[in-house]
Enzyme design. Structure first.
Site, mmCIF file in Angstrom:
data_model
loop_
_atom_site.group_PDB
_atom_site.id
_atom_site.type_symbol
_atom_site.label_atom_id
_atom_site.label_comp_id
_atom_site.label_asym_id
_atom_site.label_seq_id
_atom_site.Cartn_x
_atom_site.Cartn_y
_atom_site.Cartn_z
ATOM 1 N N PHE A 123 -16.371 -59.385 -35.616
ATOM 2 C CA PHE A 123 -17.809 -59.635 -35.481
ATOM 3 C C PHE A 123 -18.195 -60.084 -34.079
ATOM 4 C CE2 PHE A 123 -19.397 -60.499 -40.072
ATOM 5 C CZ PHE A 123 -19.112 -59.179 -40.380
ATOM 6 N N ILE A 127 -12.236 -59.171 -45.741
ATOM 7 C CA ILE A 127 -12.640 -58.595 -47.026
ATOM 8 C C ILE A 127 -12.006 -57.216 -47.214
ATOM 9 C CG2 ILE A 127 -14.824 -59.863 -47.103
ATOM 10 C CD1 ILE A 127 -16.231 -57.409 -45.938
ATOM 11 N N HIS A 180 -13.830 -64.866 -48.523
ATOM 12 C CA HIS A 180 -15.097 -64.139 -48.474
ATOM 13 C C HIS A 180 -15.137 -62.917 -49.395
ATOM 14 C CE1 HIS A 180 -15.819 -66.081 -44.268
ATOM 15 N NE2 HIS A 180 -16.042 -66.908 -45.260
ATOM 16 N N SER A 200 -12.258 -66.830 -34.871
ATOM 17 C CA SER A 200 -12.974 -67.557 -33.820
ATOM 18 C C SER A 200 -13.220 -69.007 -34.243
ATOM 19 C CB SER A 200 -14.310 -66.876 -33.524
ATOM 20 O OG SER A 200 -15.074 -66.790 -34.707
ATOM 21 N N ASN A 241 -4.424 -66.123 -30.825
ATOM 22 C CA ASN A 241 -5.708 -65.466 -30.578
ATOM 23 C C ASN A 241 -5.674 -64.840 -29.195
ATOM 24 O OD1 ASN A 241 -8.665 -64.984 -30.145
ATOM 25 N ND2 ASN A 241 -8.835 -66.153 -32.032
ATOM 26 N N ILE A 276 -2.403 -60.303 -32.035
ATOM 27 C CA ILE A 276 -1.591 -60.852 -33.125
ATOM 28 C C ILE A 276 -0.585 -59.843 -33.703
ATOM 29 C CG2 ILE A 276 -3.324 -60.420 -34.925
ATOM 30 C CD1 ILE A 276 -2.477 -63.223 -36.048
HETATM 31 P P1 NAD Z 1 -14.766 -63.318 -35.678
HETATM 32 O O1 NAD Z 1 -15.199 -61.925 -35.421
HETATM 33 O O2 NAD Z 1 -15.711 -64.418 -35.536
HETATM 34 O O3 NAD Z 1 -13.525 -63.657 -34.721
HETATM 35 C C1 NAD Z 1 -12.446 -62.819 -34.498
HETATM 36 C C2 NAD Z 1 -11.495 -63.561 -33.569
HETATM 37 O O4 NAD Z 1 -10.289 -62.820 -33.474
HETATM 38 C C3 NAD Z 1 -12.016 -63.752 -32.147
HETATM 39 O O5 NAD Z 1 -11.724 -65.056 -31.737
HETATM 40 C C4 NAD Z 1 -11.216 -62.723 -31.331
HETATM 41 O O6 NAD Z 1 -10.953 -63.193 -30.034
HETATM 42 C C5 NAD Z 1 -9.938 -62.655 -32.115
HETATM 43 N N1 NAD Z 1 -9.229 -61.378 -32.055
HETATM 44 C C6 NAD Z 1 -9.734 -60.122 -32.160
HETATM 45 N N2 NAD Z 1 -8.753 -59.211 -32.155
HETATM 46 C C7 NAD Z 1 -7.587 -59.902 -32.023
HETATM 47 C C8 NAD Z 1 -6.233 -59.522 -31.955
HETATM 48 N N3 NAD Z 1 -5.835 -58.244 -32.010
HETATM 49 N N4 NAD Z 1 -5.300 -60.494 -31.833
HETATM 50 C C9 NAD Z 1 -5.652 -61.804 -31.760
HETATM 51 N N5 NAD Z 1 -6.927 -62.235 -31.821
HETATM 52 C C10 NAD Z 1 -7.886 -61.284 -31.966
HETATM 53 O O7 NAD Z 1 -14.154 -63.279 -37.122
HETATM 54 P P2 NAD Z 1 -13.853 -64.443 -38.149
HETATM 55 O O8 NAD Z 1 -13.413 -65.663 -37.415
HETATM 56 O O9 NAD Z 1 -12.979 -63.860 -39.167
HETATM 57 O O10 NAD Z 1 -15.220 -64.819 -38.863
HETATM 58 C C11 NAD Z 1 -16.348 -64.024 -39.023
HETATM 59 C C12 NAD Z 1 -16.576 -63.299 -40.335
HETATM 60 O O11 NAD Z 1 -16.267 -61.953 -40.149
HETATM 61 C C13 NAD Z 1 -15.801 -63.677 -41.531
HETATM 62 O O12 NAD Z 1 -16.709 -64.183 -42.422
HETATM 63 C C14 NAD Z 1 -15.221 -62.351 -42.096
HETATM 64 O O13 NAD Z 1 -15.509 -62.257 -43.482
HETATM 65 C C15 NAD Z 1 -15.981 -61.306 -41.383
HETATM 66 N N6 NAD Z 1 -15.339 -60.008 -41.023
HETATM 67 C C16 NAD Z 1 -14.299 -59.476 -41.726
HETATM 68 C C17 NAD Z 1 -13.715 -58.288 -41.320
HETATM 69 C C18 NAD Z 1 -12.559 -57.716 -42.126
HETATM 70 O O14 NAD Z 1 -12.511 -57.879 -43.325
HETATM 71 N N7 NAD Z 1 -11.602 -57.056 -41.488
HETATM 72 C C19 NAD Z 1 -14.170 -57.625 -40.201
HETATM 73 C C20 NAD Z 1 -15.255 -58.177 -39.503
HETATM 74 C C21 NAD Z 1 -15.818 -59.383 -39.919
#
Ligand code: NAD
Length: 241
Positions: free
Chosen positions: A34, A104, A120, A190, A212, A230
């Site tokens: 996000f 999710i 979530h 994040s 991260n 990661i």
């Molecule tokens: P966020 O988008 O706020 O943060 C993602 C974090 O991951 C950031 O700090 C970023 O720097 C880091 N990041 C991105 N790619 C990375 C990698 N390859 N290796 C290491 N770090 C990496 O997401 P959040 O903290 O999960 O919270 C936001 C909301 O987003 C949650 O409520 C979640 O439900 C939702 N969401 C879920 C999905 C999914 O299901 N895959 C996708 C998008 C958003």
């Protein structure tokens, strides 16, 4: 000793690891997060994503909600990356007790993890809001526009929208795992979305690890910060065995 090497050593010594992750765990599987520059929040749409995926917007404008949801939040072809796979492996080896995720997408289960707390919810579960009938992801994707049950009710994904509360049972279970953990690894989140971000405060051990690619608000209180992607970091850890 480098950071990744230290992490590998700690994992080797521990048998009560809990992992807490977010969207960053799945970006290497091709699912955008996000908040990164190329994430969902920077894409163009009529309304900001926070608005569209809120409970009130879903009630007011289900057509637009489902257009966005199916178009931007479902990644049917995504498959687990090394982070999901190594975590599943660690559980099988009796080292990791639970995965707590804000994602999710169901990729931890797809990789073989059993004890997964989805704070979530999941796109893989969908229920009729009138009669409660269950529908799988493929079934709602096959329906044009707003998915409707045979009884006429709208089928809602079992995903926590903005303005909706978390499942208290799942949250309590996550808290209890974190309290008992000897090592807590927090990756790809994040740590700005509450109440999930507050979970770190229940950990009282001395092996708090943050993985991260960017800095997080919790880096300063961590015992180890491993910067980088990661999936690559977990692949490296598994290779060293
Ligand atoms: P966020 O988008 O706020 O943060 C993602 C974090 O991951 C950031 O700090 C970023 O720097 C880091 N990041 C991105 N790619 C990375 C990698 N390859 N290796 C290491 N770090 C990496 O997401 P959040 O903290 O999960 O919270 C936001 C909301 O987003 C949650 O409520 C979640 O439900 C939702 N969401 C879920 C999905 C999914 O299901 N895959 C996708 C998008 C958003």
């Amino acid at each position: 000793m480098g950071e990744a090497e230290k992490l590998r050593q700690w994992i080797k010594e521990s048998d009560n690891i809990v992992f807490f992750g977010g969207a960053g765990v799945s970006t290497e599987s091709g699912i955008p997060d996000f908040r990164s520059v190329d994430g969902l929040y920077h894409q163009q749409y009529d309304y900001p994503p926070e608005t569209i995926i809120s409970h009130s917007f879903y009630k007011r404008n289900p057509e637009e909600f489902f257009r966005f949801y199916k178009d931007r939040m479902i990644f049917r072809e995504a498959s687990p990356n090394a982070a999901h796979r190594v975590l599943a492996q660690l559980e099988k080896q009796g080292k990791l007790r639970a995965v707590i995720t804000q994602n999710i997408d169901g990729l931890h289960q797809a990789a073989g993890s059993k004890e997964v707390m989805e704070l979530h919810g999941s796109v893989h579960r969908n229920y009729c809001t009138r009669c409660g009938k269950f529908y799988g992801l493929d079934e709602i994707l096959a329906m044009q526009g707003v998915p409707r049950c045979e009884c006429g009710g709208i089928i809602k994904p079992d995903v926590v929208l903005y303005e909706e509360g978390l499942d208290q049972g799942i949250l309590q279970k996550a808290v209890s795992y974190i309290r008992r953990a000897d090592m807590l690894i927090i990756g790809g989140t994040s740590l700005v979305v509450y109440p999930a971000a507050g979970l770190v405060n229940y950990y009282s051990g001395n092996k708090l690890v943050i993985i991260n690619k960017d800095v997080t608000p919790v880096d300063q209180q961590a015992d180890l910060v491993v910067s980088g992607k990661i999936g690559e970091i977990f692949a490296q850890i598994a290779d060293g065995d």
